[in-house]
Design an enzyme around this catalytic site. Sequence first.
Site, mmCIF file in Angstrom:
data_model
loop_
_atom_site.group_PDB
_atom_site.id
_atom_site.type_symbol
_atom_site.label_atom_id
_atom_site.label_comp_id
_atom_site.label_asym_id
_atom_site.label_seq_id
_atom_site.Cartn_x
_atom_site.Cartn_y
_atom_site.Cartn_z
ATOM 1 C CD GLU A 82 -0.290 -5.343 -5.642
ATOM 2 O OE1 GLU A 82 0.126 -6.033 -6.584
ATOM 3 O OE2 GLU A 82 -1.264 -5.652 -4.946
ATOM 4 C CB CYS A 114 -5.961 -4.402 -3.922
ATOM 5 S SG CYS A 114 -5.232 -4.930 -5.486
ATOM 6 C CG HIS A 238 -10.560 -4.326 -4.605
ATOM 7 N ND1 HIS A 238 -9.753 -3.252 -4.920
ATOM 8 C CD2 HIS A 238 -10.028 -5.405 -5.246
ATOM 9 C CE1 HIS A 238 -8.780 -3.661 -5.712
ATOM 10 N NE2 HIS A 238 -8.920 -4.959 -5.925
#
EC number: 2.3.3.10
Length: 349
Positions: A82, A114, A238
């Site tokens: 991103e 992400c 994550h």
Amino acid sequence: MKEVGIVGYGSDLPKYRIKAEDIAGAWGKDAQAIKRGLVVNEKSVPGPDEDTATISVQAARRALSRAGINPKDIGAVYVGSESHPYAVKPTSGIVAEACGVSPDFTAADLEFACKAGTAGMQMCMGLVGSEMMEYAMAVGADTAQGAPGDALEYTAAAGGAAYIIGAKKEEFIAKFNGTYSYTTDTPDFWRREHEHYPKHGGRFTGEPAYFKHVLNGAKGMMAKMDTTAKDYDYCVFHQPNGKFYISAAKQLGFTEEQYKYGLLTPYLGNTYSGAVPLGLSNILDHAKADDRIFVVSYGSGAGSDAFDITVSDRISEVVDKEITTEKLLESKKYVDYAVYLKYRGKIRM
């Protein structure tokens, strides 16, 4: 579809770091309270000559070194991020050219907050598994930004990892047993065109966003594979901060021994698209043949990609061909808040 696996992997991190104390001190905040709340002690800072493209190139070259293949045999290159350096000009083309990939290939820059890197891995699995090409490469990398004084400034970091996917079993470093995704429209984090920094929903980024998607993605993967946490040697999730990661792991039944190698955020910060790829690379650096790895990414907006992976005996042959993620973590130089502002271009007139 043919079985596919990882035949090469590599990672890259900036050398520079800034401690939570330096950021907190600049804003008159309690550093110890922030460190306890986020489980983040320091984060990586890209130098003035580093961006998502340079990090991706370095990681990709290391992946090629471990794979030991001709780069011209790669049929696809995807870079998930991103923070692509150009709004219009593909990072994937830069990476492919720098790595010697033939012009006879397809490429694209990917975005899904992400989880853009793991989305690229799934695309590579499909292309190679369907025999459209021999090899495909996916990179997840970011040089994330947080507004000065915002909570994100303590975690938004830089780094990335690359994976080459192939279908020749004798070349497998690790085999994909399966993958599963869980996606909804959940506006927990966003940035509009021309805005310098993202906005987020604060507490809303937790239960209805991160935890909902990571836990459902994980449960969907386990249901598909008919497994539980006890069937895996390692796991990685994550990690927007250490607190969320540890909570998700424990809710799913994983122990510290299983999740410790994947947890890099306390020493690195949140590398966004690079977070899960980097955590997985560190696990592979420590794994041995037949170890089973459980992987779940998360991207705001929102979705999760999950993977079930089994390590092959070739892992012992390739780990030391390139610098490990742990050594990259250990190689660091601290900067103060003023240098950090200069390097990140945060001083605006």
